[in-house]
Structures are given as structure tokens and as C-alpha cells.
Design a protein around this motif. Sequence first.
Motif, PDB file in Angstrom:
ATOM      1  N   ALA A  91      -1.460   4.460  -6.695  1.00 25.06           N
ATOM      2  CA  ALA A  91      -1.418   5.002  -5.330  1.00 25.06           C
ATOM      3  C   ALA A  91      -2.485   6.082  -5.162  1.00 25.06           C
ATOM      4  N   PRO A  92      -3.067   6.196  -3.972  1.00 24.93           N
ATOM      5  CA  PRO A  92      -4.066   7.255  -3.759  1.00 24.93           C
ATOM      6  C   PRO A  92      -3.405   8.628  -3.825  1.00 24.93           C
ATOM      7  N   ASP A  93      -4.219   9.629  -4.101  1.00 30.27           N
ATOM      8  CA  ASP A  93      -3.696  10.997  -4.042  1.00 30.27           C
ATOM      9  C   ASP A  93      -3.468  11.405  -2.590  1.00 30.27           C
ATOM     10  N   ILE A  94      -4.405  11.024  -1.716  1.00 32.26           N
ATOM     11  CA  ILE A  94      -4.337  11.393  -0.297  1.00 32.26           C
ATOM     12  C   ILE A  94      -4.543  10.132   0.535  1.00 32.26           C
ATOM     13  N   LEU A  95      -3.688   9.955   1.529  1.00 31.65           N
ATOM     14  CA  LEU A  95      -3.780   8.790   2.395  1.00 31.65           C
ATOM     15  C   LEU A  95      -3.753   9.209   3.856  1.00 31.65           C
ATOM     16  N   ASN A  96      -4.678   8.637   4.633  1.00 31.90           N
ATOM     17  CA  ASN A  96      -4.686   8.788   6.088  1.00 31.90           C
ATOM     18  C   ASN A  96      -4.252   7.444   6.679  1.00 31.90           C
ATOM     19  N   ILE A  97      -3.107   7.438   7.367  1.00 34.53           N
ATOM     20  CA  ILE A  97      -2.570   6.210   7.947  1.00 34.53           C
ATOM     21  C   ILE A  97      -1.588   6.629   9.043  1.00 34.53           C
ATOM     22  N   ASP A  98      -0.989   5.674   9.748  1.00 35.79           N
ATOM     23  CA  ASP A  98      -0.091   6.057  10.831  1.00 35.79           C
ATOM     24  C   ASP A  98       1.346   6.261  10.376  1.00 35.79           C
ATOM     25  N   THR A  99       1.857   5.413   9.501  1.00 39.09           N
ATOM     26  CA  THR A  99       3.275   5.450   9.141  1.00 39.09           C
ATOM     27  C   THR A  99       3.509   6.222   7.853  1.00 39.09           C
ATOM     28  N   PHE A 100       4.693   6.807   7.738  1.00 39.86           N
ATOM     29  CA  PHE A 100       5.015   7.549   6.521  1.00 39.86           C
ATOM     30  C   PHE A 100       6.409   7.253   5.992  1.00 39.86           C
ATOM     31  N   SER A 101       7.319   6.776   6.861  1.00 49.61           N
ATOM     32  CA  SER A 101       8.748   6.754   6.534  1.00 49.61           C
ATOM     33  C   SER A 101       9.078   5.863   5.335  1.00 49.61           C
ATOM     34  N   ASP A 102       8.442   4.693   5.225  1.00 50.11           N
ATOM     35  CA  ASP A 102       8.731   3.811   4.092  1.00 50.11           C
ATOM     36  C   ASP A 102       8.315   4.450   2.781  1.00 50.11           C
ATOM     37  N   ASP A 306      -1.835   9.850  14.040  1.00 50.79           N
ATOM     38  CA  ASP A 306      -1.846   9.331  12.675  1.00 50.79           C
ATOM     39  C   ASP A 306      -1.618  10.512  11.736  1.00 50.79           C
ATOM     40  N   ARG A 307      -1.531  10.219  10.461  1.00 56.32           N
ATOM     41  CA  ARG A 307      -1.072  11.248   9.525  1.00 56.32           C
ATOM     42  C   ARG A 307      -1.928  11.331   8.269  1.00 56.32           C
ATOM     43  N   VAL A 308      -1.798  12.469   7.598  1.00 50.16           N
ATOM     44  CA  VAL A 308      -2.347  12.674   6.263  1.00 50.16           C
ATOM     45  C   VAL A 308      -1.182  13.000   5.352  1.00 50.16           C
TER      46      VAL A 308
END
Length: 419
Positions: A91-102, A306-308
Motif C-alpha cells: 500500500a502507498p504511504d500517502i494516497l490522494n483519492i475520493d473515498t476513504f471509508s472502506d 477528494d482526500r489525502v
Amino acid sequence: MKKILAIALALCMVFSIGAASAFADDEITLDVIICQYGPNTQEWFLGKGMNGTNFVDKFEAENPGIKLNLEVVSWNDVYTVVDTRIAAGQAPDILNIDTFSDYAADGLLEPVSQWCPEELYNDFFPSFIDQSVMDGVVWAVPDLASARALFYNVDMFEEVGIEVPTTWAELEDACQAIVDFYDGEVYPWGIDMTTDEGQAAFAYYIWGNGGGFVDADNNWTLNSPENVEAIEYAIGLVNKGFTNPSPATQTRYDLQDMFAAGKLAMVIAPNQLPTYVADKGGSINLATANIPANEGKSSSSVGVMDRVMAFKDESAPDQAKRDEAIGKFAQFFYNPENYVGWVSMEGFLPAVNSAVGALVEADPSFGAWLDVLGGCQFYPTAKAEWDQVKQGVIAAEQNALTGASVQSELDALQAALVG
């Protein structure tokens, strides 16, 4: 002699490896995935789009000891790329994407409190932070935002001699004045109750009447008196001839086209509307205002963001040092000197107060977005029933357009949820 040389060579190799290991231990490499927002994203992060340099080179120059292994991935591929890496234990250390809940539910994320510096955390708009909370823990921070506001044709308003409406009553008066002045040649108000974005129309009116999708305890309250009154008001605008003629089939893009062509006086649209109008060849003198609300209620906008987020890495030899490095990445990214250029370049809105101030300084007209950003609300997308609710409120609106009772429609939807 050969034996001595062999031993010496072996010792040199050991010392050499040890020295390399010591150097590697002093350096942290962060794997970062950034989503492709537009044609400028790759150039800004990895090319020369940041005034002749790029994000990675500038960050590494200002943060010795931290290396970025940064990849820009298209939205079409990012979910597959991330899931594949997670499955492989990479898994990446840092991810920029829209969803987080899963990711949070699967125990893969680090709480924001472990890596985000307090000063930076307090700079985010609270309503944006609230959208990344699960079980009382904040799991991500907003990357950038898009919000909706009221856009109006300044020349039309001056020609008719009316002020921008702030309340529902003022909105009806303005609509009537526009109908009378242009004799029906201009639609005063735009409404999209299509399957594309009917949930947005639902939100504009219920939030502007003190209602909502859920109550303070996060329980569905779709048939609340405030919601029923709000949708009845919206349907009333249609029935009085104050809107585009076919709200059930005319999408937001149809409304934006009408606005660009000077056939629509007011439209609720994202902050990118001026660019959209220009691309259509329009020359509208437009301005931005808050979405009107009922008397005594607060204006509210639909926010999209979107989120970080940071993933756990239990193999990291020094977790505190890793968290500190992630925090430095966040501080650098959201520093107005860097961040303002990023959101401006891709046509979005900032998620931190400090960047808004810098944008207003560069363009005073941007100040109109201060209230919009501060008053943003969001769909309850983390709730499992959201898809059902989204389709349900659109169906309720469309049925009401053909004469069905708003109360009955929302009662039925509420009963289906709680049942």
C-alpha cells in the motif's frame, strides 16, 4: 597472502554494506499516489509546471532526508492500482483519492491525528474535515474542493432593475420581475431534477430550509416537515413558470448552456462555470452569490471533495519518524505558496482557509467563495443506504412534478429505509 586478501575484501564489503545501510536508515522514502485531475497534474508534480521546477524536486530540496516516490495515476485506473498494491502488501504511504471509508473499515489507515500537524489541521474547513470521520476518528483530510453557488447574469439584473435574492420570497419576486420584463423569453431560475443530479436540487432546498438528509444522530429524516416544505416550494417555482420548462430531463449542463446563451438569468452551478461559459463562446457578465434560503434560515451549498490519507506501514523501523515525514509532506503541499497554484491550475477550490486568503489577494472577486466554502454541506455518502436515498429523492421530485404529493412520496421513502 591470498587468504588474507580475501578476508580483507570480505571485511571491506561488510563495512561498505553497513555504511550503505546506515545511510538508507537515515533517509525515508514515501510512496505517494496522486490522481490525475487534468492535463496539468503530471507536469506540476513531476515536470516543470511549478515555475520551472516540480513538486517532487522542490519538496526534496527543502526536506533533506525524505525522498518521494510519487506516481500520478488516472481516475480510471487508480482504484485498481491501489487495490492491487494493497493485496500485494505494498500500500502507498500517502494516497490522494475520493473515498476513504472502506480503507478505514479494513484497518488500513493511520488516524490523521498521528501525522497531521495541529496548525495545519486547524486550517481546514471544519465541514470538510467532518466528512472523513468514522467511529469518532478522522481518517483523511480534504485535498481540494468543488462547491456550488448561485450564478446570475449581471446585465439582466441591471436591466430589470432588481437585486440579487437572498431569501425564497425575494427569489419569487425576482423571478416574476424577469418574466414580466422579458415576456417569457428568458427563464429566471434553473432547476435540475434529472437522474444526473436531482439529489443536488433536493439538497439545495432542504438545507436552505433547515432540513437535511439525516438528523444530529445521523438517522435518516427524509420526510421531515422542513424537507417537505422545501420540495413543495421548489415544485411551486416550476408550476408558476419561473424555471426551465423540463426539470426532469434538462440536466445541469443543459442549464449551463442556457445560461451561456443568455436564456437563463440564474443557475446553481460549480465554481468552474465561468470557464464552461467561456469554452461555449459565451460572453456573459456573470457574478456569484449565496444560494437563497428561506426566511430566517442559512444558505448552504453542496460540497464535493477528494482526500489525502496515510496508510499504515507496520514494517517501518521508526513509526514516529515516518509520521513526521508524512506530516512534512502535508505541510509542504498545503503551504499557500504551493497549494494556491495547484488548485488554481486545475480550476478547483481550496480546502484550507489560508489558501482562500491568498486567492482573494490575487483576485478580490474570489472573496464571494469564502461564505460558500464555509457553509458547504455534504451528502451522507458514508451511509450504506445512500444509493437508495439518492435514487429515491430523485424519484420523489419527478413524481411531484407530475402532481404527486411531496409528503406521500417522502413518507414512502422514509418508511422503506427504516423498515
